[in-house]
Design an enzyme around this catalytic site. Structure first.
Site, PDB file in Angstrom:
ATOM      1  N   GLU A   1      12.552   2.160  13.931  1.00 41.03           N
ATOM      2  CA  GLU A   1      11.580   3.195  13.562  1.00 41.03           C
ATOM      3  C   GLU A   1      10.470   3.155  14.589  1.00 41.03           C
ATOM      4  O   GLU A   1      10.647   2.576  15.659  1.00 41.03           O
ATOM      5  CB  GLU A   1      11.053   2.911  12.145  1.00 41.03           C
ATOM      6  CG  GLU A   1      10.410   1.535  12.021  1.00 41.03           C
ATOM      7  CD  GLU A   1       9.845   1.228  10.634  1.00 41.03           C
ATOM      8  OE1 GLU A   1       9.650   2.153   9.840  1.00 41.03           O
ATOM      9  OE2 GLU A   1       9.572   0.042  10.387  1.00 41.03           O
TER      10      GLU A   1
ATOM     11  N   LYS B   1       6.281  -1.852   2.265  1.00 37.72           N
ATOM     12  CA  LYS B   1       5.074  -1.213   2.803  1.00 37.72           C
ATOM     13  C   LYS B   1       3.933  -2.211   2.611  1.00 37.72           C
ATOM     14  O   LYS B   1       3.056  -2.067   1.748  1.00 37.72           O
ATOM     15  CB  LYS B   1       4.801   0.132   2.112  1.00 37.72           C
ATOM     16  CG  LYS B   1       3.929   1.043   2.980  1.00 37.72           C
ATOM     17  CD  LYS B   1       4.044   2.473   2.555  1.00 37.72           C
ATOM     18  CE  LYS B   1       3.021   3.372   3.265  1.00 37.72           C
ATOM     19  NZ  LYS B   1       3.219   3.572   4.694  1.00 37.72           N
TER      20      LYS B   1
ATOM     21  N   TYR C   1       0.829  -1.207   0.000  1.00 33.00           N
ATOM     22  CA  TYR C   1       0.000   0.000   0.000  1.00 33.00           C
ATOM     23  C   TYR C   1       0.860   1.252   0.000  1.00 33.00           C
ATOM     24  O   TYR C   1       2.084   1.184   0.186  1.00 33.00           O
ATOM     25  CB  TYR C   1      -0.967   0.009   1.188  1.00 33.00           C
ATOM     26  CG  TYR C   1      -0.348   0.373   2.525  1.00 33.00           C
ATOM     27  CD1 TYR C   1       0.423  -0.532   3.245  1.00 33.00           C
ATOM     28  CD2 TYR C   1      -0.550   1.637   3.081  1.00 33.00           C
ATOM     29  CE1 TYR C   1       0.974  -0.190   4.475  1.00 33.00           C
ATOM     30  CE2 TYR C   1      -0.003   1.986   4.313  1.00 33.00           C
ATOM     31  CZ  TYR C   1       0.757   1.065   4.999  1.00 33.00           C
ATOM     32  OH  TYR C   1       1.304   1.410   6.207  1.00 33.00           O
TER      33      TYR C   1
ATOM     34  N   ARG D   1      -7.440 -20.533  -2.123  1.00 32.93           N
ATOM     35  CA  ARG D   1      -6.449 -20.291  -1.069  1.00 32.93           C
ATOM     36  C   ARG D   1      -5.297 -21.297  -1.131  1.00 32.93           C
ATOM     37  O   ARG D   1      -5.498 -22.502  -1.010  1.00 32.93           O
ATOM     38  CB  ARG D   1      -7.120 -20.355   0.308  1.00 32.93           C
ATOM     39  CG  ARG D   1      -6.174 -19.929   1.428  1.00 32.93           C
ATOM     40  CD  ARG D   1      -6.835 -19.956   2.799  1.00 32.93           C
ATOM     41  NE  ARG D   1      -5.885 -19.499   3.822  1.00 32.93           N
ATOM     42  CZ  ARG D   1      -4.893 -20.247   4.313  1.00 32.93           C
ATOM     43  NH1 ARG D   1      -4.723 -21.486   3.886  1.00 32.93           N
ATOM     44  NH2 ARG D   1      -4.067 -19.753   5.209  1.00 32.93           N
TER      45      ARG D   1
ATOM     46  N   HIS E   1      -0.799 -20.988  -0.333  1.00 31.95           N
ATOM     47  CA  HIS E   1       0.288 -20.045  -0.059  1.00 31.95           C
ATOM     48  C   HIS E   1       1.098 -19.699  -1.312  1.00 31.95           C
ATOM     49  O   HIS E   1       1.592 -18.586  -1.463  1.00 31.95           O
ATOM     50  CB  HIS E   1       1.250 -20.609   1.006  1.00 31.95           C
ATOM     51  CG  HIS E   1       0.696 -20.568   2.402  1.00 31.95           C
ATOM     52  ND1 HIS E   1      -0.478 -21.188   2.745  1.00 31.95           N
ATOM     53  CD2 HIS E   1       1.158 -19.974   3.532  1.00 31.95           C
ATOM     54  CE1 HIS E   1      -0.727 -20.983   4.030  1.00 31.95           C
ATOM     55  NE2 HIS E   1       0.260 -20.243   4.531  1.00 31.95           N
TER      56      HIS E   1
ATOM     57  N   ARG F   1       8.478   4.110  -4.412  1.00 33.67           N
ATOM     58  CA  ARG F   1       8.428   3.120  -3.326  1.00 33.67           C
ATOM     59  C   ARG F   1       7.399   2.027  -3.630  1.00 33.67           C
ATOM     60  O   ARG F   1       7.634   0.849  -3.367  1.00 33.67           O
ATOM     61  CB  ARG F   1       8.099   3.814  -1.997  1.00 33.67           C
ATOM     62  CG  ARG F   1       8.120   2.842  -0.821  1.00 33.67           C
ATOM     63  CD  ARG F   1       8.020   3.549   0.505  1.00 33.67           C
ATOM     64  NE  ARG F   1       6.756   4.248   0.660  1.00 33.67           N
ATOM     65  CZ  ARG F   1       6.472   5.044   1.674  1.00 33.67           C
ATOM     66  NH1 ARG F   1       7.344   5.253   2.632  1.00 33.67           N
ATOM     67  NH2 ARG F   1       5.298   5.647   1.756  1.00 33.67           N
TER      68      ARG F   1
HETATM   69  C1  PLP Z   1       6.333   1.565   9.672  1.00 35.32           C
HETATM   70  C2  PLP Z   1       6.439   2.927   9.076  1.00 35.32           C
HETATM   71  N1  PLP Z   1       7.619   3.560   9.080  1.00 35.32           N
HETATM   72  C3  PLP Z   1       7.753   4.798   8.550  1.00 35.32           C
HETATM   73  C4  PLP Z   1       6.660   5.470   7.992  1.00 35.32           C
HETATM   74  C5  PLP Z   1       6.860   6.852   7.420  1.00 35.32           C
HETATM   75  O1  PLP Z   1       6.747   6.791   6.021  1.00 35.32           O
HETATM   76  P1  PLP Z   1       6.285   8.063   5.169  1.00 35.32           P
HETATM   77  O2  PLP Z   1       7.238   9.165   5.502  1.00 35.32           O
HETATM   78  O3  PLP Z   1       6.398   7.632   3.757  1.00 35.32           O
HETATM   79  O4  PLP Z   1       4.876   8.364   5.585  1.00 35.32           O
HETATM   80  C6  PLP Z   1       5.419   4.846   7.962  1.00 35.32           C
HETATM   81  C7  PLP Z   1       4.266   5.532   7.374  1.00 35.32           C
HETATM   82  O5  PLP Z   1       3.157   5.097   7.446  1.00 35.32           O
HETATM   83  C8  PLP Z   1       5.302   3.539   8.506  1.00 35.32           C
HETATM   84  O6  PLP Z   1       4.122   2.898   8.482  1.00 35.32           O
END
Ligand code: PLP
Length: 295
Positions: free
Chosen positions: A187, A155, A41, A108, A110, A60
């Site tokens: 993070e 993501k 996403y 379904r 994997h 990305r």
């Molecule tokens: C796990 C994670 N890290 C970092 C970020 C920051 O990413 P961005 O600057 O692209 O919003 C997000 C944004 O949702 C995130 O979900």
């Protein structure tokens, strides 16, 4: 069942080639997004009906899709056209576009099927920026062990680890959970984290342990503009706890000061527990970037 607010249910979304109201959008229970969390996403901020750092979000998305072997269903121009149509249909000038691509619908199993089309869903919501009080006073965060998997650079729509991490701070009335893996900062549950140490902005190097936010390179650019040293290197937990300033960045938070960490004020001396000067400069630089870098 929790009712979807009327306003949201009425709003226009995009699903597999059609623009329709959210209340009418339907996805198969055999969709691999639903069964496996098998998809990628993006969340893009929109200011004054213009998309901020659109190319970087698309880059990305491309990286993520290619890593999990889903062909990007659209060209960048097609994504842009769909985003613009959604933005035009919504009332707010500032919006947050959410889009996701799942592998699609299949029996379904994997193993990745090869002959199916991805499911594409897009919606837009009013952008909810941090409250003015959060900007002025800063926010509270907690730290926790990073117990998530080793593909944090994706993501991925499989966000259970991030949901569990975020809930830990929500349960304590804090706005984020800052994650530490093997003694080093990665993070936060849905943000990147920045430490100010002796006037320099430090962040962890890009790796499979964290999502490279679109604000990662932006922070570098803003620091350059402001003449602030910027350094990506491993950041030990002790440096997070002893930071002069601490900041979060994300599409919705932009850049946001953290002034309380695990219940202790962040920083030193007169600025202890208060948003610091590096944050203030980056916030202003960010506001300028919104004007100059939105299309
Ligand atoms: C796990 C994670 N890290 C970092 C970020 C920051 O990413 P961005 O600057 O692209 O919003 C997000 C944004 O949702 C995130 O979900």
């Amino acid at each position: 069942m929790t009712a979807v607010p009327d306003q949201l249910a009425d709003s226009l979304c995009y699903l597999n080639g059609e623009f329709l109201a959210v209340r009418d959008a339907r996805v198969s229970v055999l969709d691999r997004g639903f069964l496996f969390g098998d998809g990628i996403y993006e969340a893009l901020p929109v200011y004054g009906r213009r998309l901020f750092r659109f190319d970087e979000h698309m880059a990305r998305l491309n990286r993520g899709l290619s890593k999990i072997r889903i062909a990007n269903p659209f060209t960048e121009a097609q994504w842009l056209a769909h985003c613009r149509k959604l933005v035009a249909a919504h009332e707010s000038d500032d919006q947050a576009i959410y889009l996701q691509v799942t592998r699609g619908v299949a029996p379904r199993n994997h193993v990745m099927p090869t002959d199916i089309s991805p499911t594409v869903f897009m919606m837009s919501n009013p952008l909810l920026p941090p409250a003015p009080e959060q900007r002025h006073k800063g926010v509270s965060c907690i730290t926790a062990r990073d117990f998530r998997w080793e593909h944090g650079d994706l993501k991925s729509i499989s966000l259970l680890g991030n949901v569990l991490a975020r809930q830990m701070s929500a349960d304590r009335g804090a706005v984020e959970t800052i994650l530490i893996r093997d003694g080093y900062l990665t993070e936060a549950s849905s943000s990147n984290v920045w430490v100010v140490h002796e006037g320099a902005v430090l962040g962890p190097p890009k790796s499979e342990h964290l999502l490279e936010g679109v604000r990662y390179e932006l922070m570098r650019e803003l620091c350059e503009e402001e003449g602030i040293a910027f350094n990506l290197r491993p950041v030990p937990e002790a440096e997070v706890l002893a930071a002069d300033e601490l900041m979060l960045s994300s599409a919705s938070k932009e850049v946001l000061p953290v002034t309380l960490l695990d219940g202790e004020p962040v920083g030193h001396g007169a600025l202890r527990g208060k948003p610091g000067p590096v944050y203030a400069r980056l916030f202003e630089a960010y506001q300028r970037a919104k004007l100059s870098q939105s299309i």
